[in-house]
Write an enzyme that holds these catalytic residues in place. Structure first.
Site, PDB file in Angstrom:
ATOM      1  N   ALA A 195       0.604  -1.447  -0.049  1.00  0.00           N
ATOM      2  CA  ALA A 195       0.011  -0.178   0.223  1.00  0.00           C
ATOM      3  C   ALA A 195       0.883   0.992  -0.237  1.00  0.00           C
ATOM      4  CB  ALA A 195      -1.042  -0.288   1.288  1.00  0.00           C
ATOM      5  N   PRO A 211       1.799   8.138  -0.448  1.00  0.00           N
ATOM      6  CA  PRO A 211       1.860   8.681  -1.500  1.00  0.00           C
ATOM      7  C   PRO A 211       3.191   8.228  -2.115  1.00  0.00           C
ATOM      8  CG  PRO A 211       1.352  10.135   0.228  1.00  0.00           C
ATOM      9  CD  PRO A 211       1.463   8.727   0.154  1.00  0.00           C
ATOM     10  N   GLY A 212       3.656   7.314  -1.921  1.00  0.00           N
ATOM     11  CA  GLY A 212       5.542   6.999  -2.592  1.00  0.00           C
ATOM     12  C   GLY A 212       6.595   7.465  -1.713  1.00  0.00           C
ATOM     13  N   GLY A 213       6.728   8.035  -0.509  1.00  0.00           N
ATOM     14  CA  GLY A 213       6.809   7.790   0.628  1.00  0.00           C
ATOM     15  C   GLY A 213       8.030   7.092   0.785  1.00  0.00           C
ATOM     16  N   LYS A 214       7.901   5.690   1.496  1.00  0.00           N
ATOM     17  CA  LYS A 214       8.346   4.417   1.932  1.00  0.00           C
ATOM     18  C   LYS A 214       8.889   3.859   0.235  1.00  0.00           C
ATOM     19  CE  LYS A 214       5.677   4.128   5.684  1.00  0.00           C
ATOM     20  NZ  LYS A 214       4.597   5.391   5.057  1.00  0.00           N
ATOM     21  N   ASP A 273       2.472  -1.341   5.102  1.00  0.00           N
ATOM     22  CA  ASP A 273       1.547  -0.048   5.743  1.00  0.00           C
ATOM     23  C   ASP A 273       0.405   0.001   5.751  1.00  0.00           C
ATOM     24  OD1 ASP A 273       2.113   1.544   7.491  1.00  0.00           O
ATOM     25  OD2 ASP A 273       2.781   3.348   5.750  1.00  0.00           O
ATOM     26  N   CYS A 319      -0.055   3.503  11.284  1.00  0.00           N
ATOM     27  CA  CYS A 319       0.681   4.469  12.051  1.00  0.00           C
ATOM     28  C   CYS A 319      -0.210   4.557  13.253  1.00  0.00           C
ATOM     29  CB  CYS A 319       0.365   5.946  10.788  1.00  0.00           C
ATOM     30  SG  CYS A 319      -1.102   5.628  10.719  1.00  0.00           S
TER      31      CYS A 319
END
Lengths: 188, 700
Positions: free
Chosen positions: B390, B393-396, B458, B515
């Site tokens: 998942a 927005p692409g940070g990980k 995540d 989170c």
């Protein structure tokens, strides 16, 4: 997702060659000389062209067509009229292999990133032998690529230009990541 | 005396009231809007306590006079007035300044003010006598002490050239000094808080908190109800919360006679709901995770925004270069902590951080500090195949790509197409070339593709760890959410485990993170996965900090290995609430289990591959059995809603032949409308039809 046809390849390469010149070859050459080594290939998926490692492209075949959104680097898309349009996402590729470059001064960065053309006053450095209507990659003074465009005049002509005269027409700039996110990445 | 002195001294986080900000401003000589006069302190509330308060005021006045004579006299009166608390006031009775006396006379409720000033004077003037106190008041809040360390390690981790380091420090000096100021201010606040605590000790040993419902009866009830409807008196609420927390800390000594602990807890929950605006359900859920004092700190921390953090894109630049470039643009920043080599914390900026040329050219991405953790825990190696289930927005995802240095292959999956746009944008902006973005329901994953070296999950969650970011969580999460979300998370986690290749030489790991801080979404999901998949075990996350996960909670036992998971709370590390667990897959999923499920699944798939895709799911039969039977079946497939599947049953029985006729007629009509010859369609169709028939059979 499929490899490009001959016609499409031709159109794409003509476009790319406008920016890269002869170093176009290095775009598609194998990564090393070992037999069977990986290389970058072009793949067409829903009118968009992706530049991607062959191994990754092969892996991506297991993703069904309507579920695949992107792979590798998107170079741009074929318009409905069959022309090819480069997107800002191709910038890292172009910057790596660029033939002609223009560097803009810090005070010219923001105007360019907001979608403006480059005026003479903002040019920090340029290449000596650049002809007219030549594709160029735009850098800032720290050598960070900001976008690309085509020259409005040859280098010799720009010397006689007044400071507000346009040197380079903008085609794509990094600001599009914010401005045009919807249009850029809404594939299909 | 129950809780250690340190806890009391540190005190709870400072109040939300404007009051002390105004005071700080006044000290700094800035113009201040007149803050509301310090509201009557809690002591005024009940008749019982008024006298004791009077006493304390009286003693203070007495001491003031004495000090005027130029001699510090330890007020014996205080001892008498306060009984057993005498030792404390004796030590701490401040030496008030003459000038503050006036205000004391005018307004007896202004004591707080007075005493703070007194205390600061005291620090200056009589260090010998009050040293002990002074030192303690210097204590920082936990996260603050962390900051202190950071300063010492500015860029010392990844850079070795001390010249550049110095330069950077010099350039950053403004920000650092600002930080120092902030810290001073905070110390002042803490001193105040401590003073408040002290006062509590002086005034009454058993604070009266609970209403006397039995005595007052319905009237009081009605009164309290109307009060609840009116805007609550925040200061009063806050004081009551403080008191209750203190009582709960040391229940035996401080509680009123004949009151149960549960009454206090209920009162506290009510107050917290009113003060912070939580729904009672969520409030209780979160409260039960902590001790009362810690819970209070947690709720308090949820009111403050977390610091803005950016992650350096190591594919494009180095952290030092980026920091230098941003400082030149007027940004005040600092490394986020020793634990990360790519994070920068932004304190202040004259330019929008999300639109600098550096941002646009992909040198960094805005990413919460907590989002670094799962990627760090995953420890992806170069040339691996990794799945991010998942990813928007692409940070990980981009962090993963940077860690893998753009080698190997990352499958970034995102269910929602609209969110995938941001994901693709970030992937391209940050120059990740090894990412394939796809748009599946992550629960389809072992079927789309398996054999990954590592999987990062995540999971979508209730977001109870990021209330500071999204306060709507306070009210919009219901009991149902805490049943539905864990259900999905369990499915996702099993899918993640099944997608991993246990024979991978370098990998075979799954990282599960949320989170959220609730047990239902974390420990119990992990425990569920451990019970359903005997072929995985928990391993160390490799994160150097964070609290251990719960091994048991409210009678549920999750197993010892849960202590290997890590929890992060907003009040402890000044990052979002977070949970990280790392699994290693050591064997294939047991053959008996897999065979059964796979067989059924394939049959189901053959029968209705079309339907499955639309529902994003598969056979309901699996689902029902899976929930009931622990051993036999492995749930790799999403569970379709009960209603949906029922609908399917009632609705079933399409007559293909009949339908074809209708479809054909519609097509012909459409052709005619477009001005084409419908017969042309028919001619082509007869050939095509047979071809396509063959095709579908093949596909099936």
């Amino acid at each position: 997702m499929r490899p490009l046809t001959k016609g499409e390849t031709h159109i794409l390469f003509t476009k790319l060659a406008n920016y890269t010149g002869t170093s176009l070859n290095s775009l598609i050459s194998p990564l090393d000389n070992a037999p069977g080594s990986d290389r970058f290939v072009f793949r067409l998926h829903k009118d968009r062209v992706f530049y991607v490692l062959l191994s990754i492209a092969n892996l991506a075949t297991s993703v069904s067509r309507d579920k695949l959104l992107s792979l590798g680097v998107c170079l741009g898309k074929f318009t409905k009229s069959g022309k090819f349009r480069l997107h800002i996402t191709s910038l890292p590729i172009l910057a790596e292999h660029a033939r002609y470059k223009v560097w803009v001064k810090p005070n010219g960065e923001m105007p360019f990133l907001y979608g403006g053309n480059i005026v003479k006053a903002h040019v920090g450095r340029t290449m000596a032998d650049c002809p007219e209507h030549q594709g160029v990659v735009v850098f800032n003074m720290n050598n960070t690529p900001l976008g690309f465009g085509v020259t409005a005049r040859s280098t010799t002509e720009t010397k006689h230009l007044d400071p507000t005269g346009i040197v380079c027409f903008r085609q794509a700039d990094c600001g599009e990541y914010l401005r045009d996110e919807d249009a850029l990445f809404a594939s299909g | 005396m129950g809780v250690g002195r340190r806890m009391k001294k540190q005190g709870p986080p400072e109040p939300l009231s404007e009051e002390h900000f105004a005071r700080l401003k006044r000290k700094a000589g800035l113009p201040v809007d007149d803050p509301p006069a310090a509201p009557p302190s809690k002591k005024k509330r009940t008749g019982k306590e008024v006298p004791s308060k009077r006493n304390s005021v009286a003693t203070k006045k007495g001491s003031t006079k004495e000090s005027k004579n130029g001699e510090v006299v330890k007020p014996a009166a205080t001892v008498a007035a306060n009984g057993k608390k005498s030792s404390k006031p004796k030590k701490k009775q401040p030496e008030p300044e003459p000038e503050s006396k006036g205000s004391d006379d005018d307004d007896e409720f202004d004591e707080d003010d007075l005493e703070v000033e007194g205390l600061s004077d005291l620090d200056d003037e009589v260090p010998g006598e009050f040293k002990d106190d002074f030192l303690e008041s210097d204590d920082d809040e936990p996260y603050d002490s962390d900051d202190q360390n950071e300063k010492a390690h500015l860029f010392s981790e990844d850079e070795d050239e001390s010249d550049a380091e110095e330069k950077l420090t010099a350039a950053n000096i403004q920000g650092l000094s600002r930080k120092l100021d902030e810290k001073l201010a905070q110390q002042a606040e803490e001193a105040e808080a401590e003073q408040q605590d002290l006062q509590l000790n002086i005034t009454g040993d058993r604070p009266k908190i609970l209403d006397d419902l039995e005595e007052d009866g319905d009237d009081a009830d009605l009164l309290s109800k109307t009060k609840a409807l009116l805007a609550p008196d925040l200061q009063l609420l806050r004081n009551r919360i403080n008191d209750t927390v203190r009582v709960l800390d040391d229940f035996g000594k401080l509680a009123e006679e004949g009151r149960a602990r549960a009454e206090y807890v209920n009162q506290l929950l009510k107050d917290i709901c009113a003060y912070y605006g939580y729904s009672p359900f969520l409030c209780e859920k979160l409260f039960n995770l902590f001790s009362p004092r810690e819970a209070f700190a947690f709720f308090e921390a949820n009111e403050k925004a977390r610091p803005m953090v950016i992650r350096t894109n190591t594919l494009r630049t180095h952290r030092r270069d980026l920091a230098q470039a941003l400082i030149n643009r007027g940004v005040t920043l600092e490394p986020v902590g020793k634990w990360s080599k790519v994070g920068l914390q932004i304190f202040d900026s004259t330019v929008p951080i999300g639109a600098t040329p550096e941002y646009l050219s992909g040198h960094y991405i805005l990413q919460a500090a907590s989002s670094f953790l799962p990627v760090m825990a995953l420890q992806a190696q170069e040339h691996e195949r990794v799945l991010d289930m998942a990813s928007a927005p692409g940070g990980k995802t981009t962090h993963l790509a940077a860690v893998m240095k753009n080698t190997g292959c990352i499958f970034a999956n995102e269910l929602k197409k609209s969110r995938a746009k941001a994901l693709i944008g970030n992937v391209h902006r940050l120059g990740c070339r090894n990412v394939v973005v796809c748009n599946y329901d992550a629960r389809e994953f072992p079927h789309v593709m398996g054999g990954f070296d590592r999987v990062l999950l995540d999971a979508p969650c209730s977001g109870t760890g990021v209330i500071a970011k999204d306060p709507s969580v306070k009210t919009n999460k219901t009991e149902r959410d805490f049943i539905a979300l864990p259900h999905m998370q369990k499915q996702l986690l099993l899918c993640a485990i099944d997608s991993v290749n246990h024979t991978s030489k370098t990998g075979g790991y799954v990282v599960y993170s949320t989170c959220s801080v609730t047990i239902d979404e974390n420990e119990s999901v992990v425990a569920y996965a451990l019970s359903k998949r005997p072929n995985v075990r928990l391993v160390e996350t490799g994160l150097t900090f964070g609290k251990e996960g719960f091994t048991s909670y409210m009678g549920k036992n999750f197993g010892k290995s849960l202590s290997l998971t890590r929890r992060f709370y907003p009040h402890t590390y000044n990052m979002d609430g977070f949970f990280v667990a790392k699994f290693q897959k050591i064997a294939p999923t047991p053959p008996n289990a897999t065979k059964v499920t796979f067989g059924k699944q394939k049959k189901g798939a053959k029968e209705s591959s079309e339907h499955q895709q639309q529902q994003g799911g598969s056979g309901k039969s699996n689902d029902a059995i899976d929930i009931g039977n622990d051993d036999e079946f492995i749930d790799k497939t999403p569970i379709v809603d009960e209603d949906e599947s029922k609908k399917d049953d009632n609705f079933g029985g399409f007559d293909e032949e009949e339908d074809r006729e209708y479809i054909e007629r519609a097509k012909r009509n459409a052709m005619r409308r477009r001005g084409l010859d419908p017969r042309a369609l028919r001619k082509g169709k007869t050939d095509d039809k047979e071809k396509s028939k063959g095709k579908t059979e093949k596909e099936a």
